[in-house]
Design an enzyme around this catalytic site. Structure first.
Site, PDB file in Angstrom:
ATOM      1  N   LYS A   1     -62.365 -33.645  14.886  1.00 42.40           N
ATOM      2  CA  LYS A   1     -60.971 -33.306  14.579  1.00 42.40           C
ATOM      3  C   LYS A   1     -60.089 -34.540  14.655  1.00 42.40           C
ATOM      4  O   LYS A   1     -59.316 -34.813  13.747  1.00 42.40           O
ATOM      5  CB  LYS A   1     -60.482 -32.229  15.559  1.00 42.40           C
ATOM      6  CG  LYS A   1     -59.100 -31.716  15.241  1.00 42.40           C
ATOM      7  CD  LYS A   1     -58.829 -30.384  15.925  1.00 42.40           C
ATOM      8  CE  LYS A   1     -58.832 -30.507  17.444  1.00 42.40           C
ATOM      9  NZ  LYS A   1     -58.548 -29.208  18.084  1.00 42.40           N
TER      10      LYS A   1
ATOM     11  N   GLU B   1     -69.149 -40.287  20.556  1.00 40.86           N
ATOM     12  CA  GLU B   1     -70.525 -39.965  20.188  1.00 40.86           C
ATOM     13  C   GLU B   1     -70.664 -39.816  18.676  1.00 40.86           C
ATOM     14  O   GLU B   1     -71.639 -40.277  18.073  1.00 40.86           O
ATOM     15  CB  GLU B   1     -70.966 -38.650  20.851  1.00 40.86           C
ATOM     16  CG  GLU B   1     -71.279 -38.740  22.333  1.00 40.86           C
ATOM     17  CD  GLU B   1     -70.056 -38.511  23.206  1.00 40.86           C
ATOM     18  OE1 GLU B   1     -68.910 -38.607  22.683  1.00 40.86           O
ATOM     19  OE2 GLU B   1     -70.238 -38.251  24.396  1.00 40.86           O
TER      20      GLU B   1
ATOM     21  N   GLY C   1     -61.970 -27.039  19.555  1.00 43.91           N
ATOM     22  CA  GLY C   1     -63.358 -27.313  19.182  1.00 43.91           C
ATOM     23  C   GLY C   1     -64.280 -26.131  19.393  1.00 43.91           C
ATOM     24  O   GLY C   1     -65.051 -25.755  18.507  1.00 43.91           O
ATOM     25  N   ARG C   2     -64.214 -25.520  20.565  1.00 43.20           N
ATOM     26  CA  ARG C   2     -65.141 -24.424  20.887  1.00 43.20           C
ATOM     27  C   ARG C   2     -64.799 -23.133  20.160  1.00 43.20           C
ATOM     28  O   ARG C   2     -65.548 -22.165  20.229  1.00 43.20           O
ATOM     29  CB  ARG C   2     -65.178 -24.203  22.405  1.00 43.20           C
ATOM     30  CG  ARG C   2     -63.817 -23.915  23.023  1.00 43.20           C
ATOM     31  CD  ARG C   2     -63.873 -24.089  24.547  1.00 43.20           C
ATOM     32  NE  ARG C   2     -62.576 -23.989  25.205  1.00 43.20           N
ATOM     33  CZ  ARG C   2     -61.720 -25.000  25.367  1.00 43.20           C
ATOM     34  NH1 ARG C   2     -61.990 -26.191  24.874  1.00 43.20           N
ATOM     35  NH2 ARG C   2     -60.582 -24.829  26.002  1.00 43.20           N
TER      36      ARG C   2
ATOM     37  N   GLU D   1     -65.666 -24.026  29.335  1.00 39.31           N
ATOM     38  CA  GLU D   1     -64.652 -25.020  28.992  1.00 39.31           C
ATOM     39  C   GLU D   1     -63.271 -24.357  28.863  1.00 39.31           C
ATOM     40  O   GLU D   1     -62.252 -24.991  29.096  1.00 39.31           O
ATOM     41  CB  GLU D   1     -65.029 -25.744  27.680  1.00 39.31           C
ATOM     42  CG  GLU D   1     -64.279 -27.062  27.496  1.00 39.31           C
ATOM     43  CD  GLU D   1     -64.814 -27.912  26.355  1.00 39.31           C
ATOM     44  OE1 GLU D   1     -65.201 -27.344  25.312  1.00 39.31           O
ATOM     45  OE2 GLU D   1     -64.848 -29.149  26.500  1.00 39.31           O
TER      46      GLU D   1
ATOM     47  N   HIS E   1     -90.178 -13.950  32.045  1.00 38.01           N
ATOM     48  CA  HIS E   1     -91.287 -14.716  32.621  1.00 38.01           C
ATOM     49  C   HIS E   1     -90.785 -16.018  33.234  1.00 38.01           C
ATOM     50  O   HIS E   1     -91.565 -16.929  33.458  1.00 38.01           O
ATOM     51  CB  HIS E   1     -92.332 -15.012  31.546  1.00 38.01           C
ATOM     52  CG  HIS E   1     -93.008 -13.770  31.046  1.00 38.01           C
ATOM     53  ND1 HIS E   1     -94.253 -13.389  31.479  1.00 38.01           N
ATOM     54  CD2 HIS E   1     -92.595 -12.815  30.189  1.00 38.01           C
ATOM     55  CE1 HIS E   1     -94.599 -12.257  30.890  1.00 38.01           C
ATOM     56  NE2 HIS E   1     -93.604 -11.886  30.103  1.00 38.01           N
TER      57      HIS E   1
ATOM     58  N   LYS F   1     -64.397 -39.888  30.388  1.00 37.60           N
ATOM     59  CA  LYS F   1     -64.252 -40.773  29.223  1.00 37.60           C
ATOM     60  C   LYS F   1     -63.598 -42.089  29.616  1.00 37.60           C
ATOM     61  O   LYS F   1     -64.029 -43.171  29.201  1.00 37.60           O
ATOM     62  CB  LYS F   1     -63.374 -40.101  28.156  1.00 37.60           C
ATOM     63  CG  LYS F   1     -64.036 -38.965  27.401  1.00 37.60           C
ATOM     64  CD  LYS F   1     -63.120 -38.527  26.244  1.00 37.60           C
ATOM     65  CE  LYS F   1     -63.506 -37.150  25.725  1.00 37.60           C
ATOM     66  NZ  LYS F   1     -62.573 -36.647  24.708  1.00 37.60           N
TER      67      LYS F   1
END
Lengths: 526, 526
Positions: free
Chosen positions: A212, A218, A269-270, A356, A387, A502
Site C-alpha cells: 500500500k 520485505e 492490510g489484514r 493484529e 493426531h 522496524k
C-alpha cells in the site's frame, strides 16, 4: 448518538460476570444436548450455518449478551463504519473494506471521490487486465502466454490472498477454471524468493508487487530480487510486473510496471483480501468471475451483520460469545480447526486478522484498559490436528475454546469407500465426534483415560467450499473481530505494535547499536 | 534411587515462587543488558548456541532451577530412560527414540533384541533400499527410475518428517543432493490425496505407508485411495509401495509392498523422525548420508543433555526456564519463531511434540495434579510473523514467551544487496531488533505507541541450517519436552486424549448415535 465507552463501564459487563455459568458437559448430555444443538444455530450467507450448541452459553447468558450488544451500540458502530466515519482514530482513517464488496449504507465520499465507485472501478481494471492475460492479448516479449502469477507481498498482502488461493486451487482445477498457477513470495529470507523462482518458469510469469505504502522493506527487497532474476534470464522486468498500491505511493506511476491497480488508506492490510490486494492475484488465477463470487459471498454476510437482533446476527453472536469466554471465563486462546485441507492456511490468515486487530492494551483514545482484549489464535486442519495438539485440548490443564469449520461435501470429485464409508464421511464423522468428545467428555476409572469435557466449541457448517462460501467465511471473521474491538473499545484498525521492531532493525543495519542490541547483532554476524 | 514426585511436593517448587522476580525491561537495558546477553549463553551441538539473555531469570533464579533439576533428578531420569526403564508407564513401554541415533548408556535388550542394533539394522536396510532406487536398480515395472517419494502418514508420521524435508529441500537442491522430490498425504479429507496425486507422476512415484500399528484410519484410507489411483493408471500398486511399521502389524509381512522397514512400540509417533518413519522418506529424498548427518547432529545434542551441570545443559535450561514461565509467571503460550523460511513447518512439528506430550492433567500414576502442565505452542517464520500476530505479542494484554531461532547464513546461494544490505542481513537484523524490542520496550507520550517491554525470549543461533544443525534442533526440543514432563511428573509418552474422538467417530459412521452427536451427524449429512 454513538458513545465510545470502555467495556468495564457498561452495566452489562458486571451483569455478565454475575449470571450463572453453564456446565457444558451437563447441558450437552442426553436429549437436552440434542435440543440445544438444534436450537443454537443461526443461518449465515451462502447457505452456511453457525452452530453454537456446544458453547458455554444459555438463554440467560445470551440475553445479557444481547443487552451488551445494545449497550455497546454494536450495530450503530458498524453503521458508522460503513457510512464512512473516522473509525480508525489513531491513524485518522475511514475503514472501508466492506465497501469493496457492496454498498451497505450511504455513499461514502472521501478525498472528493465516491469510494464504492473507486473500488468497483479498480476491480473492473483488474478484470480487464486478467482477461487480456488469459486471452493472450498481454504476453511476454516473446509473445507467449503467461502461465503463472506470483504475488510479492507480506502480512495482509500475503496471508489472506494466499489462504484464499489455496482454498480454491483444487476447486478451480476440478471446475476447469484454474487460469494460471499462483505462487507467493513473502519472507525477506532470500531462500523464500529463490525457492519460488526455482519452481516456476520466470519467462512465463507475471509478478504482482503489493504494498500500500510502496515502502514495505520485505516487499521492495523481494521485488529487486525478482527483477535481478528476470534480468539475468534476459527478460525485461517491466514486462513481467504489475503493482497493487495506493495512488500516492512511489510504485503508482512507475514505468517499471505493466499496470498499476489502486487501493487506499481506508483498507487495512489484514482486511484487504477483497480489494485489489486479493483481487489481482485471484482474478488472474481463477478468472474475474470467480473473484466476483467471493465478493458476493462476503457482501451477503456483511448485510447479515447489520441485523440488530443478536440471535440473527452470526458474526455478532460469535464475537460476543468470544468476549464472554475471554473476559468472564478467562480463556486466552482460541483454536481454529477447519475440517478441510483446502483451508490449511486459513487459520494463519485469521491469526493475523484477529491478533493484529485486537492485540491491544489501550482503548481508542490511547488510555490503558483494565480488562483483557484479543485472544491468541492458532490452528491446523482436521483431522491432522487430532493426531497432533488435540491431546492438550482434551486433557490439558487449561481450556481452549474451539472454532470448527466443516463441509458436507469435498471439492474434488475423487473419493473412495473403505470399510463402508467415504473419506469425506470419515472427515465429517470426526468433526461431529470431536465436538461431542470435547463437550461431554467421558468418565473412566483409569483417570488417565478420563475426559472431563466442558471444552466449548462452535462450528460453521457448509455444503461445499465454493467461492461464495469462502467469501462468507472471510467476512464473518472480519466482522466478528470488528464487533469484539467495539466491545473492548479499542482501535482494531491500526498496528502501532509493529513499529518499534522496524526502527531497531534499521539501527542494526546502520550499525548504530549499543547494549544488548549490539551483542545480538554480533552474535548474528551482522 | 529415583523417586517420582509431584512438582508441588518439591522444596524447590516453593522456593521458586518465592525468589525475587526479574524485571526484563530493566535488566536488559544499557550495559547490564549487554553483559547478560554475553553471559547467558550455552553451546549446543553442531555449533549452535542457546542464548537466554532476554529471559526473566537471573543468577538467583537459575540457582533455584539448578536445585530443582537435582531435586527432580532430571539427569537420573534421563539416564533411566536411555538405559531402558519402563518410562512410559501408562502403556508399559520403554522410551528409546534417542537410541535411533546413538548409544547413550548401557545396551538395551528388550524382547530378546539389542535395540540399538535393531534400529541401526533398519537404517542400513533403508539406506540399501534408497541407494538401489537412486541407482535405478529398483524401478517401476517399465524399468523407469522413481523420481518422487510420497509419505502417507498422519501426526508423528507426517509433521516431523515433513518439517525436516522442507527444512532441507532447498539446501539439498543447492548442494546437488536432492535425489527425489518428496510429497506428503496426511488428511482423511479426500481432497488432500487427490491434490497430491494431481501434482505428481504416479508412474514414477514410490509411496511409503507409515503406521506403527498398521491400523491408523486416515493412513489406511489414504493408502487405498492411492492404490485405487495406481490401479486406474494401469500400474501394479505393490511395485510402488513400501511400509514403515512395527514387526507385528498387519502391514509387516504383506506382499503388497516392495519392502517393509520396522520400528517398535518404544518409539512414540511424535518422537519417530529419527527412526524409519523419517528415515525412509529422508533417505530417499536426500540420500542416506544426509539422513545420517541429521542423526549425528541429534546424537551429539543427546549427549549434551546428560550433563548434570544445568548451566552446561541447553535442553534442561530451556525446559526449566519454561517451567518457571508456566508455573510461576503463569504464561500459557509459547511462540516458536524461526527466522528461516526453511523451518516453515517446524513450529507445527513442535506443536505436536510439546502439546501431545505434556498436555496432561494427571501424573504418571494417574492422579490429578494441582499445577498447570504443558504450554500451547504456535508459531510462524519471521519476518512473516512480524507482519501478522506480533502486534499482540508486543502490545496485547497477555505475555507470550518467545522462542526465536536464527542463522547467520542462508541455505541457497542467491542474495541481493538492497539499500546497503543483503536480504540475509535484513533477516538477522530483524530478529536481533525484535528480541530487544520485546525485552526493553519503548516509552512514548502517545500510549498507543508505547511498548511496555518485559516480554521474555530466548534464541538459538546457528551458522547455517545444515542436516547436523537440524538434527540438533530436533533433539534439543525433544529433550526439553522430556525434562519438562519429568518436572511435572507426567507421562510425556502416551496420548490417551486422542482416543475418545476415535471411538465416537466410529459410532457416527456406524449410525450408532443419540443426543447431540446424532444432531451433529445430521447437520453434517453423514
Amino acid at each position: 448518538m454513538i458513545s465510545w465507552n470502555n467495556f468495564d463501564t457498561l452495566a452489562s459487563y458486571r451483569e455478565l460476570s454475575e449470571v450463572e455459568r453453564v456446565n457444558v458437559a451437563e447441558v450437552m448430555s442426553g436429549e437436552n444436548g440434542a435440543e440445544r444443538v438444534k436450537k443454537y444455530s443461526v443461518p449465515m450467507a451462502s447457505g452456511l450455518v453457525f452452530n453454537y450448541g456446544a458453547k458455554a452459553v444459555d438463554d440467560k447468558i445470551l440475553a445479557v449478551l444481547a443487552k451488551l450488544a445494545e449497550e455497546a451500540q454494536l450495530t450503530e458502530k458498524y453503521e458508522a463504519l460503513y457510512n464512512g466515519e473516522v473509525i480508525n482514530t489513531g491513524e485518522k482513517r475511514l475503514v472501508l473494506h466492506q465497501l469493496t464488496r457492496g454498498q451497505l449504507g450511504n455513499d461514502v465520499i472521501a478525498d472528493g471521490v465516491n469510494k464504492r465507485e473507486f473500488y468497483v472501478n479498480e476491480q473492473k481494471k483488474i478484470a480487464e487486465f486478467a482477461e487480456k492475460v488469459h486471452a493472450g492479448e498481454i504476453t511476454n516479449e516473446a509473445g507467449e502466454k503467461f502461465t503463472t502469477v506470483v504475488q510479492i507481498g507480506i502480512g495482509g498482502s500475503d496471508l489472506g490472498p494466499r489462504a484464499l488461493y489455496l482454498a480454491l486451487e483444487n476447486w478451480a482445477k476440478t471446475n476447469n477454471t484454474l487460469k494460471m498457477n499462483a505462487a507467493f513470495i513473502s519472507n525477506v529470507d532470500p531462500d523464500d524468493a529463490s525457492a519460488v523462482l526455482k519452481n516456476i518458469d520466470v519467462a512465463r510469469s507475471v509478478f504482482i508487487v503489493v504494498s500500500k505504502s510502496g515502502t514495505t522493506l520485505e516487499t521492495l527487497t523481494n521485488e529487486s530480487f525478482v527483477k535481478d532474476a528476470l534480468t539475468k534470464a534476459g527478460l525485461n522486468p517491466s514486462r513481467h510486473m504489475i503493482a497493487v498500491t495506493s495512488e500516492t505511493s512511489p510504485l503508482a506511476k512507475s514505468a517499471d510496471y505493466l499496470a498499476a491497480f489502486f487501493m487506499d488508506d481506508y483498507i487495512g492490510g489484514r482486511y484487504s483480501s477483497t480489494s485489489g490486494v486479493g483481487g489481482a492475484v485471484l482474478s488472474l488465477a481463477f478468472g474475474p468471475d470467480v473473484f466476483a463470487r467471493i465478493l458476493a459471498g462476503a457482501a451477503e454476510e456483511d448485510v447479515l451483520a447489520k441485523n440488530k437482533d443478536l440471535m440473527q446476527n452470526p458474526a455478532m453472536l460469535d464475537a460476543l460469545i468470544g468476549v464472554y469466554e475471554r473476559n468472564v471465563l478467562g480463556y486466552l486462546d482460541t483454536a481454529v480447526l477447519p475440517y478441510s485441507q483446502a483451508l490449511s492456511r486459513f487459520p494463519a490468515h485469521l491469526q493475523q486478522l484477529d491478533m493484529e486487530s485486537n492485540g491491544k492494551s489501550v482503548n481508542r483514545f490511547g488510555e490503558p484498559v483494565d480488562y483483557v482484549t484479543g485472544p491468541v489464535i492458532f490452528g491446523e486442519p482436521g483431522t491432522n490436528g487430532q493426531h497432533s495438539f488435540y491431546q492438550l485440548l482434551h486433557q490439558g490443564t487449561d481450556i481452549v475454546p474451539l472454532q470448527f469449520i466443516g463441509f458436507k461435501n469435498n471439492q474434488m470429485e475423487n473419493d473412495v469407500v473403505i470399510q463402508g464409508s467415504t473419506s469425506q464421511q470419515k472427515l465429517c464423522a470426526n468433526v461431529a465426534a470431536q465436538i461431542v468428545a470435547f463437550a461431554c467428555g467421558k468418565e473412566d476409572e483409569n483417570r488417565n483415560k478420563r475426559f472431563e469435557g466442558g471444552r466449548p466449541s462452535s462450528i460453521i457448517i457448509g455444503d461445499r467450499l465454493t467461492p461464495e462460501a469462502l467469501g462468507t467465511l472471510l467476512a464473518h471473521f472480519e466482522n466478528k473481530v470488528m464487533f469484539q474491538g467495539f466491545v473492548w473499545n479499542i482501535n482494531s484498525f491500526d498496528q502501532e505494535g509493529v513499529q518499534l521492531g522496524k526502527v531497531l532493525a534499521k539501527k542494526v543495519l546502520a550499525h548504530d547499536t549499543d547494549g544488548a542490541l549490539a551483542v545480538y547483532s554480533d552474535l548474528l554476524n551482522i
